[in-house]
Design an enzyme around this catalytic site. Structure first.
Site, PDB file in Angstrom:
ATOM      1  N   SER A 145      38.555  38.897  44.581  1.00  0.00           N
ATOM      2  CA  SER A 145      38.840  39.367  43.210  1.00  0.00           C
ATOM      3  C   SER A 145      40.265  39.879  43.139  1.00  0.00           C
ATOM      4  O   SER A 145      40.831  40.313  44.148  1.00  0.00           O
ATOM      5  CB  SER A 145      37.881  40.503  42.844  1.00  0.00           C
ATOM      6  N   TYR A 158      34.310  49.057  44.755  1.00  0.00           N
ATOM      7  CA  TYR A 158      34.388  47.615  44.460  1.00  0.00           C
ATOM      8  C   TYR A 158      35.730  47.054  44.935  1.00  0.00           C
ATOM      9  O   TYR A 158      35.774  46.021  45.609  1.00  0.00           O
ATOM     10  CB  TYR A 158      34.176  47.353  42.960  1.00  0.00           C
TER      11      TYR A 158
HETATM   12  P1  NDP Z   1      27.094  37.372  37.932  1.00  0.00           P
HETATM   13  O1  NDP Z   1      26.511  38.737  37.796  1.00  0.00           O
HETATM   14  O2  NDP Z   1      27.019  36.452  36.769  1.00  0.00           O
HETATM   15  O3  NDP Z   1      26.471  36.642  39.209  1.00  0.00           O
HETATM   16  C1  NDP Z   1      26.299  37.329  40.433  1.00  0.00           C
HETATM   17  C2  NDP Z   1      25.403  36.516  41.341  1.00  0.00           C
HETATM   18  O4  NDP Z   1      25.314  37.193  42.606  1.00  0.00           O
HETATM   19  C3  NDP Z   1      24.006  36.365  40.799  1.00  0.00           C
HETATM   20  O5  NDP Z   1      23.570  35.051  41.010  1.00  0.00           O
HETATM   21  C4  NDP Z   1      23.195  37.329  41.645  1.00  0.00           C
HETATM   22  O6  NDP Z   1      21.862  36.824  41.824  1.00  0.00           O
HETATM   23  C5  NDP Z   1      23.954  37.263  42.969  1.00  0.00           C
HETATM   24  N1  NDP Z   1      23.701  38.406  43.842  1.00  0.00           N
HETATM   25  C6  NDP Z   1      24.049  39.693  43.657  1.00  0.00           C
HETATM   26  N2  NDP Z   1      23.589  40.446  44.665  1.00  0.00           N
HETATM   27  C7  NDP Z   1      22.924  39.607  45.505  1.00  0.00           C
HETATM   28  C8  NDP Z   1      22.207  39.783  46.704  1.00  0.00           C
HETATM   29  N3  NDP Z   1      22.039  40.984  47.267  1.00  0.00           N
HETATM   30  N4  NDP Z   1      21.671  38.699  47.304  1.00  0.00           N
HETATM   31  C9  NDP Z   1      21.822  37.463  46.750  1.00  0.00           C
HETATM   32  N5  NDP Z   1      22.467  37.232  45.607  1.00  0.00           N
HETATM   33  C10 NDP Z   1      23.002  38.300  44.995  1.00  0.00           C
HETATM   34  O7  NDP Z   1      28.626  37.615  38.341  1.00  0.00           O
HETATM   35  P2  NDP Z   1      29.828  36.614  38.730  1.00  0.00           P
HETATM   36  O8  NDP Z   1      29.391  35.222  38.711  1.00  0.00           O
HETATM   37  O9  NDP Z   1      30.966  37.016  37.908  1.00  0.00           O
HETATM   38  O10 NDP Z   1      30.097  37.110  40.215  1.00  0.00           O
HETATM   39  C11 NDP Z   1      30.148  36.250  41.338  1.00  0.00           C
HETATM   40  C12 NDP Z   1      31.153  36.795  42.325  1.00  0.00           C
HETATM   41  O11 NDP Z   1      32.443  36.815  41.712  1.00  0.00           O
HETATM   42  C13 NDP Z   1      30.895  38.227  42.781  1.00  0.00           C
HETATM   43  O12 NDP Z   1      31.197  38.318  44.162  1.00  0.00           O
HETATM   44  C14 NDP Z   1      31.877  39.053  41.957  1.00  0.00           C
HETATM   45  O13 NDP Z   1      32.224  40.256  42.595  1.00  0.00           O
HETATM   46  C15 NDP Z   1      33.044  38.090  41.892  1.00  0.00           C
HETATM   47  N6  NDP Z   1      34.015  38.287  40.845  1.00  0.00           N
HETATM   48  C16 NDP Z   1      33.644  38.353  39.512  1.00  0.00           C
HETATM   49  C17 NDP Z   1      34.629  38.490  38.528  1.00  0.00           C
HETATM   50  C18 NDP Z   1      34.292  38.613  37.075  1.00  0.00           C
HETATM   51  O14 NDP Z   1      35.122  39.183  36.307  1.00  0.00           O
HETATM   52  N7  NDP Z   1      33.181  38.076  36.608  1.00  0.00           N
HETATM   53  C19 NDP Z   1      36.052  38.530  38.878  1.00  0.00           C
HETATM   54  C20 NDP Z   1      36.324  38.469  40.295  1.00  0.00           C
HETATM   55  C21 NDP Z   1      35.348  38.326  41.210  1.00  0.00           C
HETATM   56  P3  NDP Z   1      20.511  37.666  41.836  1.00  0.00           P
HETATM   57  O15 NDP Z   1      20.709  38.890  41.007  1.00  0.00           O
HETATM   58  O16 NDP Z   1      19.511  36.700  41.257  1.00  0.00           O
HETATM   59  O17 NDP Z   1      20.243  37.952  43.273  1.00  0.00           O
HETATM   60  C1  8X3 Z   2      36.037  41.444  38.777  1.00  0.00           C
HETATM   61  C2  8X3 Z   2      37.354  41.646  38.113  1.00  0.00           C
HETATM   62  O1  8X3 Z   2      38.970  43.425  37.277  1.00  0.00           O
HETATM   63  O2  8X3 Z   2      36.641  43.605  36.602  1.00  0.00           O
HETATM   64  O3  8X3 Z   2      36.199  41.333  40.157  1.00  0.00           O
HETATM   65  O4  8X3 Z   2      37.295  44.139  38.843  1.00  0.00           O
HETATM   66  S1  8X3 Z   2      37.564  43.291  37.712  1.00  0.00           S
END
Ligand code: NDP
Ligand code: 8X3
Length: 259
Positions: A145, A158
């Site tokens: 991120s 985070y």
């Molecule tokens: P979502 O919340 O849409 O998706 C997150 C996914 O992670 C879900 O499928 C959830 O599935 C899964 N997950 C969470 N915890 C667990 C666990 N313990 N075991 C297995 N699966 C898990 O968020 P994003 O798609 O945005 O996030 C995906 C990644 O991208 C993350 O690592 C996030 O930190 C990162 N990210 C997101 C950004 C954003 O602004 N959206 C920016 C930068 C990075 P379930 O709950 O069914 O287990």
């Molecule tokens: C998710 C992006 O800026 O909300 O990783 O932390 S931010």
């Protein structure tokens, strides 16, 4: 020349929503075998069905909690019955829990973030490496991120776990040097998925405010980058990608229509 994904085995963690689900759809369209895991099985079942429709060579889903070593090892044991080799691993599962200052932080939120984003990535990678060593040109994509590059108020843990993701990615690349396995980090900025809804514990008004007045990234933007990283020729390793929406010039500077 690009590497074709046709018939390649791709495993994506956290594929029940957001980047992971969209990544699965994209790899499916390219004709790959899709293996997806997360905790919400009903969501995975629907996404696996979409993947089959979209042209996946095959699509498999199993329950996976990356916060639990037994769950990870059982999942990867299942994967080993499907294929002796893995071509692409996307360590995507994770997210933020709360946006408290250090002074106000909650143990449960801190532990959840460390378990999924940090230790989860370690557990899954350790379990999958035997399927990748001996398979030069295979690719590990860790989802980091912008938060791992620049810290912000209310993001201590985070930001910390995403900074750790960078170090893990670098260590792994050094450890795997000579095997032909590529290891890279894909670092998105503000992207509208379920991320903020999870962070703010289902508070939709708070979550919507994060994306108000700007065009954020969407899951498709990140899925396209995953495909690009995984289809470089075997001698090319994409070490790092930072992708932000145009309105986000820096972590503390976003232009909004309301500004
Ligand atoms: P979502 O919340 O849409 O998706 C997150 C996914 O992670 C879900 O499928 C959830 O599935 C899964 N997950 C969470 N915890 C667990 C666990 N313990 N075991 C297995 N699966 C898990 O968020 P994003 O798609 O945005 O996030 C995906 C990644 O991208 C993350 O690592 C996030 O930190 C990162 N990210 C997101 C950004 C954003 O602004 N959206 C920016 C930068 C990075 P379930 O709950 O069914 O287990
Ligand atoms: C998710 C992006 O800026 O909300 O990783 O932390 S931010």
């Amino acid at each position: 020349m690009n590497t074709s994904l046709k018939g390649k085995w791709v495993f994506i963690t956290g594929a029940s929503a957001g980047f992971g689900a969209e990544g699965a759809r994209h790899f499916a369209r390219a004709g790959a075998h899709i293996v997806i895991g997360a905790r919400r099985l009903d969501r995975l079942e629907a996404i696996a069905a979409e993947c089959k429709q979209a042209g996946a060579a095959s699509a498999h889903f199993y329950e996976l909690d990356v916060a639990n070593t037994e769950s990870v090892n059982a999942f990867v044991d299942g994967l080993k019955t499907l294929t002796p080799k893995l071509d692409v691993l996307v360590n995507n599962a994770g997210g933020a829990h709360g946006a408290d200052t250090v002074a106000e932080g909650k143990d449960a939120d801190w532990e959840a973030m460390v378990q999924s984003n940090f230790l989860g990535l370690m557990r899954v990678t350790r379990a999958c490496l035997p399927l990748m060593v001996g398979n030069p040109g295979s690719t590990i994509i860790n989802i980091g991120s912008i938060a791992g590059r620049v810290a912000y108020e209310g993001g201590s843990v985070y930001c910390g776990v995403k900074a750790a993701e960078k170090s893990i990615t670098q260590s792994l690349r050094l450890e795997l040097n000579g095997t032909g396995i590529r290891v890279g980090t894909l670092d998105p900025g503000l992207a509208e998925t379920e991320f903020s809804l999870v962070r703010f514990k289902g508070d939709a008004a708070k979550s919507n405010k994060i994306y108000e007045g700007l065009d954020p990234l969407v899951a498709e933007d990140i899925a396209e980058a995953m495909i690009w990283m995984a289809t470089r020729p075997p001698h090319v390793c994409i070490d790092e990608i930072l992708i932000k929406c145009t309105a986000q010039a820096a972590i503390h500077k976003t232009h909004r229509a309301t500004d």
